[in-house]
Design a protein around this motif. Structure first.
Motif, mmCIF file in Angstrom:
data_model
loop_
_atom_site.group_PDB
_atom_site.id
_atom_site.type_symbol
_atom_site.label_atom_id
_atom_site.label_comp_id
_atom_site.label_asym_id
_atom_site.label_seq_id
_atom_site.Cartn_x
_atom_site.Cartn_y
_atom_site.Cartn_z
ATOM 1 N N LEU A 161 17.413 -13.504 41.560
ATOM 2 C CA LEU A 161 17.795 -13.624 40.163
ATOM 3 C C LEU A 161 17.618 -15.060 39.680
ATOM 4 C CD1 LEU A 161 21.015 -11.415 40.152
ATOM 5 C CD2 LEU A 161 18.719 -10.782 39.409
ATOM 6 N N PRO A 162 17.423 -15.227 38.361
ATOM 7 C CA PRO A 162 17.269 -16.578 37.816
ATOM 8 C C PRO A 162 18.503 -17.433 38.085
ATOM 9 C CG PRO A 162 16.626 -14.913 36.203
ATOM 10 C CD PRO A 162 17.279 -14.184 37.336
ATOM 11 N N GLU A 163 18.313 -18.725 38.022
ATOM 12 C CA GLU A 163 19.404 -19.660 38.255
ATOM 13 C C GLU A 163 20.541 -19.413 37.264
ATOM 14 O OE1 GLU A 163 20.101 -24.516 38.474
ATOM 15 O OE2 GLU A 163 18.136 -23.676 38.012
ATOM 16 N N SER A 164 21.760 -19.482 37.759
ATOM 17 C CA SER A 164 23.004 -19.281 36.996
ATOM 18 C C SER A 164 23.290 -17.817 36.707
ATOM 19 C CB SER A 164 22.992 -20.069 35.677
ATOM 20 O OG SER A 164 22.210 -19.421 34.680
ATOM 21 N N VAL A 165 22.445 -16.898 37.153
ATOM 22 C CA VAL A 165 22.677 -15.464 36.969
ATOM 23 C C VAL A 165 23.092 -14.875 38.312
ATOM 24 C CG1 VAL A 165 21.656 -13.251 36.348
ATOM 25 C CG2 VAL A 165 21.024 -15.323 35.087
ATOM 26 N N SER A 166 24.288 -14.286 38.374
ATOM 27 C CA SER A 166 24.824 -13.800 39.639
ATOM 28 C C SER A 166 24.680 -12.299 39.820
ATOM 29 C CB SER A 166 26.308 -14.173 39.761
ATOM 30 O OG SER A 166 27.053 -13.621 38.682
ATOM 31 N N GLU A 167 24.546 -11.551 38.725
ATOM 32 C CA GLU A 167 24.440 -10.100 38.834
ATOM 33 C C GLU A 167 23.592 -9.555 37.702
ATOM 34 O OE1 GLU A 167 28.511 -8.905 38.746
ATOM 35 O OE2 GLU A 167 28.666 -9.045 36.564
ATOM 36 N N ALA A 168 23.226 -8.279 37.847
ATOM 37 C CA ALA A 168 22.363 -7.634 36.859
ATOM 38 C C ALA A 168 22.788 -6.178 36.694
ATOM 39 C CB ALA A 168 20.904 -7.728 37.289
ATOM 40 N N THR A 169 22.185 -5.515 35.721
ATOM 41 C CA THR A 169 22.486 -4.118 35.439
ATOM 42 C C THR A 169 21.219 -3.283 35.585
ATOM 43 O OG1 THR A 169 24.249 -4.702 33.891
ATOM 44 C CG2 THR A 169 23.363 -2.480 33.732
ATOM 45 N N VAL A 170 21.338 -2.133 36.242
ATOM 46 C CA VAL A 170 20.201 -1.216 36.354
ATOM 47 C C VAL A 170 19.996 -0.569 34.986
ATOM 48 C CG1 VAL A 170 19.298 0.843 37.477
ATOM 49 C CG2 VAL A 170 20.649 -0.804 38.784
ATOM 50 N N ALA A 171 18.891 -0.910 34.329
ATOM 51 C CA ALA A 171 18.660 -0.447 32.959
ATOM 52 C C ALA A 171 17.991 0.928 32.923
ATOM 53 C CB ALA A 171 17.808 -1.466 32.203
ATOM 54 N N THR A 172 16.786 1.055 33.522
ATOM 55 C CA THR A 172 16.028 2.308 33.423
ATOM 56 C C THR A 172 15.262 2.565 34.710
ATOM 57 O OG1 THR A 172 15.713 1.904 31.048
ATOM 58 C CG2 THR A 172 14.323 3.591 32.069
ATOM 59 N N TRP A 173 15.461 3.755 35.276
ATOM 60 C CA TRP A 173 14.638 4.187 36.416
ATOM 61 C C TRP A 173 13.356 4.806 35.864
ATOM 62 C CZ3 TRP A 173 15.199 2.832 41.253
ATOM 63 C CH2 TRP A 173 16.461 2.503 41.753
#
Length: 406
Positions: free
Chosen positions: A10-22
């Motif tokens: 993940l980009p710097e300063s980003v710790s988590e993400a969301t699964v948007a679309t399969w």
């Protein structure tokens, strides 16, 4: 061999993400570098491609789930091939009597292995997996199978529906509501804008500008400009170049606050606020003082297309010492834009409107635009803000100033 598909770095300063679309479901064939899923972070949407050729064996997270860096989200069976169409499977079955039992039996065994999308659709429509015939590998139920089942159910004969309870019809005056979770990008935008209001002493000053000279110049050279440079001559390049001239004269507008220090930037990276399907984004033009009008127009056009396609990268969005926002493309007459921290100012453009103005003792009709400069009063004084806007006004009303740097 089973291969794990993981969340990318993940980009710097980003710790988590969301699964948007399969984009793939269990049983679907994938090729190397083919996009499987979109992962949404606070700033950009990342594509997660397959690392091998094969078939999706398992999806481990549902759409909307929160994931971290390097989390395993899917399993791909390397070298496998997709299941044959259901029609071919039925033609090869030796005993017709067994055909109606096999899928139901397989569906029952694999009920706990349904893809997240299929489980969600079954739950939303109160359906049982055993009631649906699967056409995937080994009789697995696919998303298309559920959609086909719902379509067949809705087109059933009217006679069979007479005994059913009547469908609820909206009543006069009834007010419906829908609750939709914020996307991660929208939530981040909301948080940052509120932080800017809470931490900065924001104030907005206004001026108007007569764009007749700019319009005449564009009309005279737009065809030659497009033929030579391969891009249209728009208004944004004039405003950006005028802003650069004003920033050179008033360095505080191009500065930022870091603790008890004022950081003066000797370079000019201008953010261009752009609308995208996922929310407001601000890609950055770097070293704009070294760009020509054509360079500015080309870069803005490329960023605009990338924003619409959701292809902006983290490198496109980070940094920036000043921002220009053009609400006029949507018809805005006047606004007070919010500063994009840690920057100290933002220029707001608005719609061009013909209005009566006084020139040389005569009332004439001119294409006028209101300009707004919102700034952090902790670092920029009122005098500087007014003179900054006046500089932009002078450059636009006499575009030769931009060429001669006057």
């Amino acid at each position: 061999m089973s291969v794990e598909i993981k969340v990318p770095i993940l980009p710097e300063s980003v710790s988590e993400a969301t699964v948007a679309t399969w984009h793939k479901q269990v049983g679907d064939a994938v090729s190397i570098d083919e996009n499987i899923v979109d992962i949404e972070t606070e700033k950009v949407v990342l594509e997660v491609p397959s690392t091998v050729n094969g078939v999706i064996k398992e999806l481990l997270v549902e759409e909307g789930a929160t994931v971290g860096e390097q989390d395993v989200i899917a399993i791909v069976e390397e070298g496998a091939s997709a299941a044959a169409p259901a029609e071919k499977a039925e033609e090869k079955a030796p005993e017709p009597a067994a055909k109606s039992e096999a899928p139901a039996e397989t569906n029952s065994e694999d009920a706990d292995k349904l893809s997240p999308a299929v489980r969600k659709m079954l739950a939303e429509n109160n359906l049982s997996a055993s009631a649906i015939k699967g056409t995937g590998k080994n009789g697995r139920i696919l998303k298309e199978d559920v959609l086909a089942h719902l379509e067949n159910a809705s087109s059933a004969p009217a006679a069979s529906s007479k005994s059913a309870a009547p469908a609820k019809t909206p009543q006069a005056g009834e007010r419906n509501e829908r609750r939709v979770p914020m996307t991660r990008l929208r939530a981040t935008i909301a948080r940052r804008l509120k932080e800017a209001q809470d931490t900065q002493a924001m104030l907005t000053t206004f001026n108007d500008v007569n764009l007749q000279a700019v319009i005449d110049l564009r009309s005279q050279y737009k065809e030659l400009f497009e033929k030579k440079h391969g891009t249209r001559l728009g208004f944004m390049s004039f405003f950006v170049k005028a802003a650069i001239e004003a920033l050179k004269r008033f360095p505080a507008v191009n500065a930022s606050i870091d603790g008890n220090d004022i950081v003066y930037h000797d370079y000019y990276d201008v953010g261009i606020a752009a609308s995208s399907p996922r929310g407001l984004v601000v890609p950055v033009l770097r070293d704009v003082d070294q760009m020509s009008f054509a360079d500015v127009e080309k870069n803005i056009g490329e960023y605009g297309q990338k924003a619409k396609d959701g292809k902006l990268t983290m490198e496109d969005l980070v940094g920036g010492t000043f921002t220009v926002s053009n609400g006029g493309v949507f018809g805005s007459m006047l606004s007070t834009p919010i500063v994009n921290p840690p920057q100290s100012a933002i220029l707001g453009m608005h719609r061009i409107e013909e209005r009566p103005v006084a020139e040389n003792g005569q009332v004439v009709i001119r294409p006028m635009m209101y300009l707004a400069l919102t700034y952090d009063h902790r670092i920029i004084d009122g005098k500087e803000s007014v003179l900054f806007l006046r500089t932009i006004k002078e450059c636009l009303e006499d575009p030769a100033r931009l060429l001669l740097e006057l």
